[in-house]
Design a protein around this motif. Structure first.
Motif, short mmCIF file in Angstrom:
data_model
loop_
_atom_site.label_atom_id
_atom_site.label_comp_id
_atom_site.label_asym_id
_atom_site.label_seq_id
_atom_site.Cartn_x
_atom_site.Cartn_y
_atom_site.Cartn_z
N SER A 61 0.81 -1.26 -0.04
CA SER A 61 0.05 -0.07 -0.09
C SER A 61 0.75 1.20 -0.09
O SER A 61 0.15 2.41 -0.15
CB SER A 61 -0.88 0.02 1.26
N SER A 260 -9.64 -12.89 13.21
CA SER A 260 -10.34 -13.17 11.77
C SER A 260 -11.67 -13.38 12.10
O SER A 260 -12.66 -12.69 11.22
CB SER A 260 -9.65 -14.25 10.87
N ASN A 263 -12.99 -10.21 13.78
CA ASN A 263 -12.69 -8.91 13.24
C ASN A 263 -11.78 -8.05 13.86
O ASN A 263 -12.11 -6.73 13.94
CB ASN A 263 -13.98 -8.02 12.29
N THR A 269 -5.63 -10.43 11.75
CA THR A 269 -6.22 -9.78 10.81
C THR A 269 -5.20 -9.30 9.62
O THR A 269 -5.50 -9.60 8.46
CB THR A 269 -7.19 -9.01 11.23
N TRP A 270 -4.22 -8.71 10.25
CA TRP A 270 -3.25 -7.71 9.31
C TRP A 270 -2.70 -8.87 8.22
O TRP A 270 -2.37 -8.38 7.26
CB TRP A 270 -2.43 -7.16 10.22
N LEU A 272 -3.61 -11.99 7.72
CA LEU A 272 -4.53 -12.44 6.36
C LEU A 272 -4.78 -11.66 5.34
O LEU A 272 -4.88 -12.11 4.12
CB LEU A 272 -5.79 -12.81 7.32
N ASN A 273 -4.82 -10.49 5.47
CA ASN A 273 -5.19 -9.22 4.53
C ASN A 273 -3.72 -9.12 3.69
O ASN A 273 -4.02 -8.95 2.50
CB ASN A 273 -5.56 -8.00 5.22
N ALA A 274 -2.67 -9.33 4.20
CA ALA A 274 -1.51 -9.25 3.51
C ALA A 274 -1.33 -10.40 2.33
O ALA A 274 -0.69 -10.50 1.58
CB ALA A 274 -0.30 -9.19 4.42
N SER A 276 -3.66 -12.27 1.27
CA SER A 276 -4.66 -12.20 0.35
C SER A 276 -4.28 -11.25 -0.89
O SER A 276 -4.75 -11.48 -1.98
CB SER A 276 -6.04 -11.79 0.82
N PHE A 277 -3.34 -10.28 -0.52
CA PHE A 277 -3.00 -9.34 -1.67
C PHE A 277 -1.47 -9.82 -1.89
O PHE A 277 -0.83 -9.01 -2.71
CB PHE A 277 -3.10 -7.91 -1.04
N ASP A 279 1.29 -9.71 -0.16
CA ASP A 279 2.02 -8.38 0.24
C ASP A 279 3.12 -8.97 1.00
O ASP A 279 2.94 -9.40 2.24
CB ASP A 279 1.37 -7.58 1.12
N THR A 282 4.81 -7.27 3.98
CA THR A 282 3.98 -7.25 5.42
C THR A 282 4.15 -8.51 5.89
O THR A 282 4.13 -8.89 7.13
CB THR A 282 2.74 -6.69 5.03
#
Length: 320
Positions: A61, A260, A263, A269-270, A272-274, A276-277, A279, A282
């Motif tokens: 990001s 997760s 939320n 959570t951070w 898992l989001n990384a 998915s992208f 990243d 991260t």
């Protein structure tokens, strides 16, 4: 004790270097990483220099990973702290009771409930609690860390501490809201360490109860409560303290699943989001952060156990 501490520190440094190799290889998965353009060991030494300067890289990001990590990691540590505190509050008395009355109806009941609770999948338990306490009864919020309408200023990153040191006009309501948000994820995350502490303490207390000095204390006329407080817990707790580090490691793993589901804005959570992208910068930062906490927890629990129980140091020296 000093030599023991130095040996544990050396082990920590070696393990940490291995952890940096894992993080370095994760970064190299990024096709745009500068480390892909360098020879392996040359790039690793540059990676180490970057880490020692506190630079974990730039996320996909465009933000510094260190800045993002400082925002999400305290949320995970806060959740793990309360979960482990709850595990101690529940685990120590029930483990002691089961050990003192080993083979009795109370022991069988505690052991059965412990085994049943431990066998439940953590995600199933979390979803069940949401259905009952949030959707059906409406007692607790479904997700999040606190209601964003309170606008709590971030100072330490720990929500309860931040609201206590702030001059928030609705401080009492904010504290109540934070606690309500903490209840379900804390209960879910505390299940695994609670069951393990009960099991460990039960076996340790049962072993202490069979010792001759406990029988001698009983013949002196000491009450059962005096024997438990003066002799049983004093000798049963130190051998299991070094194993607390393993429970913290387990909690850090389960925290990813718990966050997760609820939320919770933590490192789980951070990460898992990384993922998915894709990243990878991260991801490596999260792996290093979680791994470092796990290593430190194990080191400190070992040192605490050795400081309280000299037998732990003798056993370690015997492995030389």
């Amino acid at each position: 004790m000093l030599i023991y501490a130095i040996r544990r520190l050396n082990l920590f440094i070696i393990t940490l270097l291995i952890l940096t190799l894992i993080g370095y290889n994760i970064v190299r998965l990024d096709p745009f990483s500068i480390f892909n353009q360098q020879e392996f060991w040359t790039g690793w030494f540059q990676y180490l220099r970057q880490l020692m300067q506190g630079d974990l890289g730039i996320s996909a990001s465009g933000l510094p990973v260190t800045e993002s990590l400082s925002q999400v990691f305290p949320a995970t540590l806060e959740l793990c702290f309360f979960a482990f505190l709850l595990a101690l509050i529940i685990g120590i008395p029930f483990g002691t009771l089961a050990g003192i009355r080993r083979g009795s109806a109370a022991d069988i009941m505690i052991s059965s409930i412990t085994l049943l609770t431990f066998s439940m999948p953590i995600f199933w338990m979390a979803i069940l609690m949401i259905m009952v306490f949030s959707l059906y009864l409406g007692w607790l919020p479904v997700s999040g860390r606190y209601n964003l309408l309170f606008e709590i200023p971030t100072v330490t990153g720990f929500a309860l501490v931040d609201v206590l040191i702030s001059n928030h006009p609705q401080r009492s309501q904010a504290i109540e809201d934070i606690i309500r948000h903490l209840v379900m994820p804390t209960l879910v995350l505390a299940v695994a360490p609670t069951t393990e502490i009960i099991k460990l303490l039960r076996d340790s207390v049962a072993d202490v109860m069979s010792q001759n000095y406990i029988k001698a204390a009983a013949t002196k006329g000491l009450s059962k409560s005096e024997i438990v407080m003066r002799h049983v817990l004093k000798n049963a707790l130190p051998p299991i303290i070094p194993k607390f580090g393993i429970q913290i490691s387990t909690m850090m793993t389960f925290a990813i699943i718990t966050e997760s589901i609820f939320n919770w804005p933590g490192i789980g959570t951070w990460l898992l989001n990384a993922l998915s992208f894709q990243d990878y910068v991260t991801v490596q930062a999260g792996v290093l952060a979680v791994g470092s906490v796990v290593l430190l927890a194990n080191i400190f629990s070992d040192l605490a156990g050795a400081a309280i129980s000299p037998l732990a140091r003798k056993e370690w020296y015997a492995l030389k």
